[in-house]
Design a protein around this motif. Structure first.
Motif, PDB file in Angstrom:
ATOM      1  N   ASN A  15       1.875   4.153  -6.470  1.00  0.00           N
ATOM      2  CA  ASN A  15       1.994   2.896  -5.734  1.00  0.00           C
ATOM      3  C   ASN A  15       0.767   1.997  -5.856  1.00  0.00           C
ATOM      4  O   ASN A  15       0.872   0.784  -5.667  1.00  0.00           O
ATOM      5  N   TYR A  16      -0.383   2.592  -6.166  1.00  0.00           N
ATOM      6  CA  TYR A  16      -1.624   1.820  -6.255  1.00  0.00           C
ATOM      7  C   TYR A  16      -1.508   0.740  -7.341  1.00  0.00           C
ATOM      8  O   TYR A  16      -1.092   1.011  -8.456  1.00  0.00           O
ATOM      9  N   GLY A  17      -1.858  -0.476  -6.965  1.00  0.00           N
ATOM     10  CA  GLY A  17      -1.828  -1.582  -7.915  1.00  0.00           C
ATOM     11  C   GLY A  17      -0.486  -2.252  -8.056  1.00  0.00           C
ATOM     12  O   GLY A  17      -0.343  -3.207  -8.823  1.00  0.00           O
ATOM     13  N   TRP A  48       1.919  -1.391  -2.659  1.00  0.00           N
ATOM     14  CA  TRP A  48       0.711  -0.679  -2.263  1.00  0.00           C
ATOM     15  C   TRP A  48       0.369  -0.884  -0.789  1.00  0.00           C
ATOM     16  O   TRP A  48       0.058   0.063  -0.067  1.00  0.00           O
ATOM     17  N   ILE A  49       0.434  -2.113  -0.301  1.00  0.00           N
ATOM     18  CA  ILE A  49       0.079  -2.376   1.095  1.00  0.00           C
ATOM     19  C   ILE A  49       1.037  -1.645   2.027  1.00  0.00           C
ATOM     20  O   ILE A  49       0.623  -1.030   3.020  1.00  0.00           O
ATOM     21  N   HIS A  64       0.749   5.444   5.122  1.00  0.00           N
ATOM     22  CA  HIS A  64      -0.103   6.613   4.821  1.00  0.00           C
ATOM     23  C   HIS A  64      -1.557   6.209   5.104  1.00  0.00           C
ATOM     24  O   HIS A  64      -2.333   5.922   4.175  1.00  0.00           O
ATOM     25  N   PRO A  65      -1.958   6.177   6.348  1.00  0.00           N
ATOM     26  CA  PRO A  65      -3.283   5.662   6.716  1.00  0.00           C
ATOM     27  C   PRO A  65      -4.446   6.581   6.363  1.00  0.00           C
ATOM     28  O   PRO A  65      -5.595   6.184   6.479  1.00  0.00           O
ATOM     29  N   TYR A  66      -4.158   7.770   5.894  1.00  0.00           N
ATOM     30  CA  TYR A  66      -5.237   8.698   5.540  1.00  0.00           C
ATOM     31  C   TYR A  66      -5.834   8.309   4.173  1.00  0.00           C
ATOM     32  O   TYR A  66      -5.365   7.414   3.494  1.00  0.00           O
ATOM     33  N   ASP A  67      -6.873   9.036   3.796  1.00  0.00           N
ATOM     34  CA  ASP A  67      -7.582   8.750   2.552  1.00  0.00           C
ATOM     35  C   ASP A  67      -6.672   9.013   1.355  1.00  0.00           C
ATOM     36  O   ASP A  67      -6.221  10.141   1.134  1.00  0.00           O
TER      37      ASP A  67
END
Length: 814
Positions: A219-221, A225-226, A232-235
């Motif tokens: 999902n990154y990029g 993603w947002i 998924h608020p964790y790291d």
């Protein structure tokens, strides 16, 4: 790799008279001076070997000489290029224009060399694709025989590299045999990766679909993603490089699933860059919010990343890095009326050394020579998984001699017609200087570039009063001292003539200096690096890196690529002679007939942009020189050294290559004081002006504004350093002139006037040679000649008027 008998034969038995363009027929005449130079050619003299293709009657012998040469670059050789990859443009030029791909032995050599090194293979592909069409202002000529060969080349390389992830696979294939892993005591570290570990990275293991899918990476990029972060608020950072699955890249435009093969390793990189070029083309059709559309397209591409794709430059800082993701928010569209070039930022990492504490042996192995003597057929069971659909079968058919003759005649007759009717006047080429201006932070605001045509109507009786005097030289002792490492003679003189004087320049506070640096040069590249890294889920990777590129379509980048090849050759000459001359040549790669990628130079601004700042915001400075003394006040000696060495280096390049269009929008100043030239649409025999060439008879641009930084024409830095360095650089270029002349002559005998820089035909080559060989009888006379070139360039009225015209026509400050 063996070719099936009779399959894909491009062997044409003869050439019809009248088919070949005029310049091809002149090859023997232009290059005949090299015909008898066969003696004592070593395998490392790549340029000497390449010329054998052009002049030798025994082509097979020339090919056998090529087979002994190293294919790959040596990254431990201080940027000296003694590899075939560097001369791919000249080799492909010969194959296409001189032989129309008719020499089966040469084609087999290229196929075998490409099967050993995928870097070489991809560069051959892009060079061939660039020559598949000749695009002129009035017509487009398609060379079908090249397109046919490209189809077979793709098929062959897809088979050859099936089952691999192409991010340094050739290290495994050629240099990481188990018996060689511990052949050097310095590499025998217990932490050195074993072959089995590296194979897990490249061959098979990481290509298998993992049972655990990392959703954050997926999902990154992307546009999701947002939303993913909110749920998924964790790291979400990647803790271990093993979580990354490098797979093949699939085009976002490929809607016909039936064309997909089971393994697209070699095609992955090509499909990735094809998508980038396609987006650039599509943006030209968009009327508003282009940057927003661009970022949406890049987010869509990110769904297919990370993948086994890379930036096909030579620079080892990015060459072996896999592309993790595109950074969409760093991209920006720069629109013209016809085109939409854009900037591109990529996140990268180096998979084969990730997680290793000792990777020195990889750097050493990667520089070991790959030659045809190491060639062996690489049997891969994965290649049997290929399904040869109808298109592949059609691609592999045998062409009859009659069909081939007819096809060649049609293709090359059109080129002949164009070369006999060259267009001397070309429209102004939209350069890359616009990418070096500082822009508003609004992401959706496009920078509009006006494409103005030059319409000069100038007459002037301006005369320049000469203000120079004779200079003594102690050339030999200077060079000897430099080569023996007895200190920098330039710095020693600077130390005696420092501009740190109470009445020279302004004293800036630390805060003033930082604010000025930010306003003029923009965000520092290291700060940008850290900012992007802090926002990346891949920030914990030890090899994480970024690269900034400029993407262009609608422009013929073959000429700019050729210009940068020549400039890199000048840089190698200076290094061979131990001269402290600095050229910052950036990489340009033509990826098609009218598209390609350009490396962006960071921490630099155009002189034009700088002058605008000085006139509008920083009026406390009297001029460019006053700014230079103030801005670099605390490191003035090093800044002046960088400045004079780069001023001399580019002065020599601009003189020998007759680089024109040298207004302040095409000259950069970086944060260390170097001058850097960009945009080489006009050089050798082409200049802007449509009949009124402002820069005509100007050896090179040397305005008094530049010399004031060195203390003026009477200053020691100009008299004792600039003039001497220029003379020494001239002699070095003269000594190695063959390295420049050969490249130009080979390209001309192929491309001919289809490259604008050769618009004057053979006269271009004669004038180039004359610049290297003025009519002088001694070293003393040569020194006088060189000083006269400097004097003639110094504040030349033509260069001044060209700057004034650019100001009134396009608002470029001078």
């Amino acid at each position: 790799m063996q070719q099936e008998e009779g399959a894909n034969c491009f062997c044409f038995q003869k050439k019809n008279k009248g088919v070949l363009p005029k310049t091809f027929k002149k090859t023997n005449e232009i290059l005949r001076k090299y015909k008898n130079n066969f003696l004592d050619i070593s395998d490392s003299d790549i340029l000497e070997v390449i010329i054998r293709l052009y002049v030798s009657e025994d082509k097979q012998k020339a090919i056998s000489m090529l087979s002994r040469c190293r294919i790959n670059p040596n990254f431990q050789s201080n940027n000296l290029r003694e590899d075939l990859e560097y001369f791919i443009p000249q080799m492909v030029n010969f194959m296409v224009f001189h032989q129309q791909l008719s020499d089966e032995n040469l084609k087999q050599f290229v196929l075998k060399a490409s099967s050993l090194d995928f870097f070489f293979a991809h560069l051959v592909y892009f060079q061939m694709k660039s020559l598949s069409q000749i695009i002129t202002p009035h017509e487009t000529v398609t060379i079908n025989v090249v397109k046919k060969f490209l189809e077979y080349f793709l098929f062959s390389m897809a088979q050859n590299y099936s089952g691999n992830l192409l991010i340094a696979t050739h290290i495994l294939q050629m240099n990481l045999e188990l018996s060689n892993l511990k052949d050097d005591n310095s590499d025998s570290d217990e932490n050195s990766p074993k072959k089995s570990q590296l194979q897990a990275v490249y061959q098979g293991t990481t290509k298998q679909q993992s049972m655990k899918v990392n959703e954050a990476i997926q999902n990154y990029g992307t546009a999701d993603w947002i939303k993913y972060q909110n749920s998924h608020p964790y790291d979400n950072r990647v803790k271990n490089h093993k979580e990354i699955e490098l797979q093949d890249y699939e085009s976002i435009f490929n809607l016909e699933k039936n064309e997909k093969t089971l393994d697209t390793a070699f095609l992955s990189n090509i499909q990735f860059w094809n998508d980038i070029m396609r987006i650039c083309d599509e943006l030209s059709k968009v009327q508003t919010k282009k940057t927003e559309v661009l970022q949406a397209c890049l987010q869509k591409m990110n769904k297919n990343l990370p993948a086994s794709v890379y930036v096909p430059f030579v620079n080892n800082q990015v060459r072996n890095y896999a592309i993790l993701k595109i950074v969409p928010k760093e991209s920006r569209v720069f629109s013209t009326k016809m085109r939409s070039p854009f900037s591109l930022t990529l996140e990268l990492y180096r998979p084969e050394i990730e997680g290793q504490s000792n990777h020195k042996f990889i750097e050493k192995k990667i520089s070991r020579p790959i030659t045809m003597s190491q060639y062996k057929l690489l049997q891969r069971t994965q290649s049997q998984l290929f399904n040869e659909d109808h298109s592949i079968i059609e691609n592999r058919r045998t062409f009859s001699s009659t069909d081939a003759q007819k096809q060649i005649q049609n293709d090359f007759q059109q080129i002949k017609f164009f070369q006999m009717n060259p267009q001397v006047h070309h429209p102004v080429i939209q350069g890359t200087s616009q990418f070096y201006y500082q822009h508003p932070t609004d992401e959706n605001e496009e920078e509009q570039i006006d494409q103005q045509k030059l319409k000069p109507e100038i007459s002037s009786t301006y005369s320049l009063e000469e203000n120079v005097q004779a200079f003594s030289i102690d050339e030999e002792s200077s060079i000897t001292q430099e080569k023996n490492g007895e200190g920098n003679w330039l710095t020693s003189i600077i130390g005696k003539n420092s501009f740190i004087q109470p009445n020279r320049g302004l004293v800036l506070t630390t805060q003033e200096h930082l604010e000025m640096k930010q306003a003029i040069f923009g965000e520092n590249s290291l700060d940008q690096f850290e900012r992007i890294k802090s926002q990346s889920i891949f920030s914990q990777l030890q090899t994480w890196n970024i690269i900034h590129l400029i993407i262009k379509t609608g422009d013929n980048l073959k000429q700019e690529q050729f210009a940068l090849q020549l400039i890199s050759q000048f840089d190698q000459i200076f290094k061979k002679e131990g001269l402290p001359l600095k050229l910052r040549y950036y990489e340009v790669l033509s990826m098609g007939p009218d598209c390609g990628i350009i490396e962006m130079i960071k921490n630099a601004t155009t002189i034009d942009s700088l002058q605008k700042h000085l006139r509008k915001e920083y009026t406390q400075f009297k001029n460019f020189s006053d700014f230079f003394r103030s801005f670099f006040r605390h490191k003035i000696d090093q800044a002046l050294e960088n400045y004079v060495q780069s001023l001399v280096a580019y002065g020599l390049v601009c003189y020998f290559l007759q680089v024109k269009d040298r207004h302040n929008g095409n000259i950069l100043l970086d944060k260390e004081g170097h001058l850097i030239h960009i945009d080489f649409g006009f050089f050798l025999s082409i200049a802007p002006g449509k009949g009124v060439e402002f820069e005509k008879n100007v050896p090179f641009k040397l305005l008094s504004d530049y010399i004031e930084v060195l203390g003026g024409v009477q200053g020691n830095l100009f008299k004792e350093n600039f003039r001497k360095l220029f003379f020494q650089g001239f002699k070095a270029c003269q000594k190695h002139q063959k390295e420049i002349l050969l490249l130009a002559e080979m390209m001309y005998t192929g491309h001919g006037t289809t490259l604008p820089c050769f618009s004057k035909g053979e006269q271009t080559l004669k004038e180039l040679q004359l610049r290297f060989n003025p009519k002088v009888q001694s070293s003393a006379e040569l020194y006088v000649h060189v000083q006269e070139l400097i004097d003639k360039s110094l504040d030349n009225w033509r260069a001044r008027w060209y700057d004034k015209f650019q100001y009134f026509a396009q608002g470029i400050f001078y």
